[in-house]
Write an enzyme that holds these catalytic residues in place. Sequence first.
Site, PDB file in Angstrom:
ATOM      1  N   THR A 145      31.692  62.165  33.602  1.00 31.53           N
ATOM      2  CA  THR A 145      30.826  61.357  32.100  1.00 31.53           C
ATOM      3  C   THR A 145      29.617  62.252  31.151  1.00 31.53           C
ATOM      4  O   THR A 145      29.964  62.115  30.275  1.00 31.53           O
ATOM      5  CB  THR A 145      30.492  59.931  32.985  1.00 31.53           C
ATOM      6  N   ASN A 169      28.054  65.546  35.806  1.00 35.28           N
ATOM      7  CA  ASN A 169      26.576  64.494  36.510  1.00 35.28           C
ATOM      8  C   ASN A 169      25.292  64.915  37.631  1.00 35.28           C
ATOM      9  O   ASN A 169      24.289  64.310  36.469  1.00 35.28           O
ATOM     10  CB  ASN A 169      27.326  63.093  37.133  1.00 35.28           C
ATOM     11  N   HIS A 208      37.643  53.932  39.563  1.00 32.20           N
ATOM     12  CA  HIS A 208      37.291  54.656  40.344  1.00 32.20           C
ATOM     13  C   HIS A 208      37.676  53.462  41.971  1.00 32.20           C
ATOM     14  O   HIS A 208      38.006  54.215  42.908  1.00 32.20           O
ATOM     15  CB  HIS A 208      35.537  55.047  40.966  1.00 32.20           C
TER      16      HIS A 208
END
Length: 537
Positions: A72, A93, A301
């Site tokens: 992300t 991340n 997820h």
Amino acid sequence: MKKIILFFVLSVAINLQAQQRPKLVVGIVVDQMKMEYLYRFSDDFTPNGFKRIMNNGYTFHNMHYNYVPTYTAPGHASIYTGTTPSTHGIVGNDWFNKEIGKDMYCTDDASVKTLGDGTDKEGAMSPKNLLTTTITDELRMATNFKGKVIGMSIKDRGAILPAGHFANWAFWYSKTGAFISSTFYGAALPDWVTQFNQEKKHMDYINKGWDLLKPLATYNESLPDDNPYEGKIDKTTGPVFPYDLSKIYKEKGGDVLRTTPFGNDLLADLAIRAIEKEALGKDDITDFLAVSFSSTDYIGHTFGPRSMELQDTYLRLDQTLANLLGYLDKTVGKDNYLLFLTADHAGAENPNYLKDNKYNVKNIPSKDIVDALRKYSTEAFGADLVLDYSNFNLFFNKTLLKEKGLELGKVKQGFKDFLMTQEQVKRVYTEEEILASSGDDYFLSFIAKGYDPKQNGDIVVLDKAGYMEYHATGTTHGTPNSYDTHVPLLFYGWQVPKGELHAKKYITQIAPTLSQLLKIPFSNGTESEVLETLLDK
């Protein structure tokens, strides 16, 4: 008379310059969105959401990430800087940073404090770890800081990194159910955000619960409800519709909204409020609103790409987009805003689902990998030399290695040989091999573009396609394989031609293309490769 003529000429020049830019740019990132979802769910979309953008804008069908890890934070940073982690510095991340010898989070900043109803840790965030400028930074400077830039997301990193260093504001969601910010952006939340939080709109969604948006027969593109490849929102609630969110809220608080489609809805509510209260797109100086829809990632997820929960989320997001477009039409004007939509990464199929359908792959828990590495190290070198293994990066304890009188080169080769015996491993690269990359090795080029020698590991591991370092249910991402790199890119609105392209393009071309469309400088780390089909008008 001369003064009147001069004033008239200047006024015309200013108006002509204003017409060369849209009044508002809206950047939308859908977290963990595969391009394939636009095809798979197309029959069930409304005419006014995704289909409106595709039918009346420009669709890049073959857009990809060109580095690893496909996570992300690097994804958002790469979209908005036009470069890769090796340059912009957001290599994960969170990651173990070998220069400072400890773990760090992409937007951590201990020098700032929380604004709003959030914990101290939730708000101690800023873009200070981002090493290059963003397209939003360049717009701020190009307008002499008169054009407004606002970023927002359920995730802190999805709001902060796109907004850049010079943003007016970035807002992200707290476990309290409120949107917060940090003192990096100002001394106090804007009144309109405080008012929004006081309305407690998140509770409206939680009290309503989550049931299927459409009749059950609509979801024939998904596996049956409660299939073995799904995880759970919490320990006591099975993956079955309908979901009693009020019950889960009592256990998890506002965090429960993240893993429902209503996290997206709440964010869209905030975006509309921002457009109204900040008067975005109301004058001839271009503003930029960066919106990142994160709930798609939490749901992917947890439930996986073949779940009814995921399909329902995209059908609801389609309606949310339709509402947002309608609002932009009325308040900014159909010809006055430029919108693009993409994703920060895609996602893998659940490996157990693949295995049950006779594809010989599986999931490998990260703990099992670390345990195997530590066992090998102790047996081969008489000491546990594994300082950290994360994000496919292996770090050695150099102090212990030196104390034991071991040669780093021999240790690297030993671990490399051992890793190549592991079922899931395809290739292993040392730091020296990565930094010497010529680009001829397809997968090594991905690793090199995601590698910062000051931060990344001594060895980087590449798994075989289909294998996944994750638990048995749901899905994840991070690899250079197409299922993680292939994302949508849609442009719509101001001066965007209708069309589509199937030639392969890269995510790092978005920011420099926006620079050319807006006639402003490039972000300072970009290689400046553009999407020419949007510019050749």
